[in-house]
Design an enzyme around this catalytic site. Structure first.
Site, PDB file in Angstrom:
ATOM      1  CG  HIS A  36      -1.920   0.976   1.367  1.00  0.00           C
ATOM      2  ND1 HIS A  36      -1.675   2.282   1.692  1.00  0.00           N
ATOM      3  CD2 HIS A  36      -3.263   0.884   1.204  1.00  0.00           C
ATOM      4  CE1 HIS A  36      -2.813   2.950   1.726  1.00  0.00           C
ATOM      5  NE2 HIS A  36      -3.801   2.126   1.429  1.00  0.00           N
ATOM      6  CE  LYS A  59      -7.029  -0.158   6.106  1.00  0.00           C
ATOM      7  NZ  LYS A  59      -7.954   0.124   5.007  1.00  0.00           N
TER       8      LYS A  59
HETATM    9  N1  PLP Z   1      -1.574  -0.738   4.592  1.00  0.00           N
HETATM   10  C1  PLP Z   1      -2.547  -1.464   4.036  1.00  0.00           C
HETATM   11  C2  PLP Z   1      -2.239  -2.853   3.567  1.00  0.00           C
HETATM   12  C3  PLP Z   1      -3.819  -0.921   3.887  1.00  0.00           C
HETATM   13  O1  PLP Z   1      -4.799  -1.643   3.328  1.00  0.00           O
HETATM   14  C4  PLP Z   1      -4.053   0.393   4.332  1.00  0.00           C
HETATM   15  C5  PLP Z   1      -5.383   1.023   4.132  1.00  0.00           C
HETATM   16  O2  PLP Z   1      -6.113   0.675   3.228  1.00  0.00           O
HETATM   17  C6  PLP Z   1      -3.023   1.096   4.930  1.00  0.00           C
HETATM   18  C7  PLP Z   1      -1.785   0.504   5.038  1.00  0.00           C
HETATM   19  C8  PLP Z   1      -3.214   2.475   5.444  1.00  0.00           C
HETATM   20  O3  PLP Z   1      -4.062   2.453   6.536  1.00  0.00           O
HETATM   21  P1  PLP Z   1      -4.651   3.806   7.146  1.00  0.00           P
HETATM   22  O4  PLP Z   1      -5.210   4.588   5.987  1.00  0.00           O
HETATM   23  O5  PLP Z   1      -5.696   3.343   8.099  1.00  0.00           O
HETATM   24  O6  PLP Z   1      -3.517   4.508   7.813  1.00  0.00           O
END
Ligand code: PLP
Length: 414
Positions: A127, A230
Site C-alpha cells: 500500500h 480495519k
Molecule cells: N496498509 C494497508 C495494507 C492498507 O490496506 C491500508 C489502508 O487501506 C493502509 C496501510 C493504510 O491504513 P490507514 O489509511 O488506516 O492509515
C-alpha cells in the site's frame, strides 16, 4: 480469557447496524471491508458510553473522571498488546493508524539508522502508506530504495526476497496481508531472512487484523502496525508495536505536551516510551473503542471465521470467473477474502457505479497500490472484499449485479 462463541454468521451480522440498511431501496451488500470494516453495536456502545460518562483528558487530572479515563486508556493499551501477542503493554504506542505508524518509524528510527549507501527493501504489493514514507526516507538519507517484485499469482517469494537483501539492507518493510490482492505474506520467513543480514523488519498489519490473529513474537518482526478502523473500531486510532530496545533508542517524532520529562527555557528532555511518542492529547475515546473492538474480536472463533471467509471467496471467484473476459488478480495460495478483478473492455469505475445502484458496495481504482497495478499493466481494478459478516447470499447478489452490469455495459440495454 474471553470465551470463543460458536460462529454464526446471521447472529454476527445482526450486531452490525450499518448492514441492516437499504441503499437505492435495495438491501445493502457491503463488500468494501478492505477499505474499512463496519462496526458492531458493542463497539458503538463502548464509544458513546465512554464519551457520555467517563470523558476526561488522560494522564493529566486528579479527579474521578480523569482517573477513570486514564485507566480505560491504559487498559486499551493492554488489550492491544494481548491482541498482538506482545508481552508488554508499554511497547504499544497509540497512533492515528497504520500510515502514522510508518511515518513515525521512518522519521525517528529511520532518520537515525539509515544513511548514505544503505538500502531499504519493500515489496511491489505494498500500500502507498508502506511505500512512500520509506521512499522519501531513502531519498532524504541518500539510501537505495529496493522493490522486490511479486510473482504472477500475487505471492511474494522468500527466495526472490532473499536475493534482494544485502549487507547494506537496514530495513525491510512489507505487508502481512495485501489489500489489493489478499495475499498473505510469509512474514516469519521473510523476517528471518532480513534479520539474517542485520536488517530490521517493519510489518504493515492493516489488513491482517480482521482475518488473522497475528503474534509478533511468533512472527519475530521488529515493528508491527495496524489501524483500528480495519478491525471493527472507529477511524483515527491505531497502534504501533515495537521491540523495547528500539523504542528506548528512538528519538521523539512530534513534540509537545505529555511526551517530556523536564522542560526548561534552555532544554527539554523526553519521557520514556510509549508517552515519548504520544505528544498532545491522544485519541483516548478511540483507544477505548479499539479496546472494545479487540475484546469483541477475542470472542471470535477464527478457525470457523477463516473457513467461512474462504467459502465466500471461492463462491465469488466462481461467479467472476464465469464472466467472459474476466481476469482475477492475485491467486496466491491461502489468500484472504479479497477479490480483485478486471473485465475486458470495461472500466472498473463503471462497474462500481452500476453495482452501487443495485445496493452492492465494492471498491474500484488503484487501491493505493499503483506500483503493483503497473506490474500487471493496469491502472485500476474492481475489488470485492468479504468479511465475517458477509453471507453466501451477498455473494449471489454481487454475482447477479455484476452480470447485469456487464450485460448493460456491453449491450447498452438497461
Ligand atoms: N496498509 C494497508 C495494507 C492498507 O490496506 C491500508 C489502508 O487501506 C493502509 C496501510 C493504510 O491504513 P490507514 O489509511 O488506516 O492509515
Amino acid at each position: 480469557m474471553s470465551e470463543r462463541r460458536p460462529f454464526d454468521v446471521q447472529a454476527l451480522r445482526a450486531e452490525f447496524p450499518a448492514l441492516a440498511q437499504e441503499v437505492y431501496r435495495k438491501p445493502l451488500v457491503y463488500l468494501d471491508t478492505a477499505a474499512t470494516t463496519q462496526k458492531p453495536q458493542r463497539v458503538l456502545d463502548a464509544y458513546l458510553g465512554f464519551l457520555s460518562h467517563d470523558n476526561a483528558n488522560v494522564h493529566r487530572g486528579v479527579h474521578a473522571l480523569a482517573s477513570r479515563s486514564t485507566k480505560a486508556y491504559e487498559q486499551a493499551r493492554s488489550t492491544v498488546a494481548r491482541a498482538l501477542g506482545a508481552p508488554e503493554a508499554r511497547d504499544v504506542i497509540f497512533v492515528r493508524g497504520t500510515t502514522e505508524a510508518v511515518n513515525l518509524v521512518a522519521e525517528t528510527w529511520g532518520r537515525e539508522n539509515v544513511g548514505p549507501g544503505d538500502e531499504i527493501l519493500v515489496t511491489a504489493l505494498e500500500h502507498h502508506s508502506n511505500f512512500v514514507p520509506w521512499q522519501r526516507l531513502a531519498a532524504a538519507r541518500g539510501a537505495r530504495f529496493v522493490v522486490v517484485p511479486v510473482e504472477t499469482d500475487g505471492s511474494v517469494s522468500v527466495e526472490r526476497f532473499t536475493q534482494h537483501l544485502t549487507a547494506r539492507t537496514r530495513l525491510a518493510a512489507f505487508a502481512h496481508v495485501s489489500n489489493a490482492l489478499g495475499t498473505v505474506l510469509p512474514v516469519a520467513e521473510l523476517t528471518r531472512a532480513a534479520q539474517a543480514v542485520g536488517a530490521r523488519v517493519f510489518v504493515d498489519g492493516a489488513q491482517a487484523m480482521s482475518h488473522l490473529e497475528p503474534n509478533v513474537l511468533a512472527l519475530g518482526c521488529d515493528f508491527y502496525a495496524f489501524s483500528g478502523h480495519k478491525v471493527f473500531a472507529p477511524p483515527g486510532i491505531g497502534a504501533l508495536w515495537a521491540r523495547r530496545e528500539l523504542l528506548e533508542a528512538m528519538p521523539p517524532w512530534q513534540s509537545g505536551g505529555e511526551m517530556v520529562a523536564t522542560v526548561t527555557e534552555e532544554l527539554s528532555t523526553w519521557g520514556p516510551p510509549p508517552t515519548r511518542f504520544e505528544a498532545g492529547t491522544p485519541n483516548f475515546a478511540g483507544a477505548v473503542a479499539l479496546g472494545a473492538a479487540l475484546e469483541w474480536r477475542f470472542e471470535l472463533d477464527f478457525v470457523a471465521l477463516q473457513r467461512h471467509e474462504a467459502a465466500l471467496l471461492a463462491a465469488a471467484t466462481a461467479r467472476v470467473s464465469e464472466i467472459p473476459g474476466a481476469r482475477i488478480l492475485g491467486e496466491a495460495p491461502g489468500k484472504v477474502s479479497v477479490l480483485s478483478f478486471v473485465i475486458d473492455g470495461l472500466h472498473a469505475s463503471d462497474l462500481g457505479m452500476i453495482l452501487d445502484r443495485d445496493g452492492v458496495a465494492i471498491r474500484v481504482g488503484t487501491h493505493c497500490t499503483q506500483p503493483l497495478l503497473a506490474r500487471f499493466g493496469l491502472t485500476a481494478t474492481a475489488r470485492a472484499s468479504f468479511a465475517l459478516y458477509n453471507t453466501l447470499d451477498d455473494v449471489e447478489r454481487f454475482g447477479d449485479a455484476l452480470n447485469r452490469a456487464v450485460r448493460m455495459l456491453r449491450t447498452g440495454d438497461p
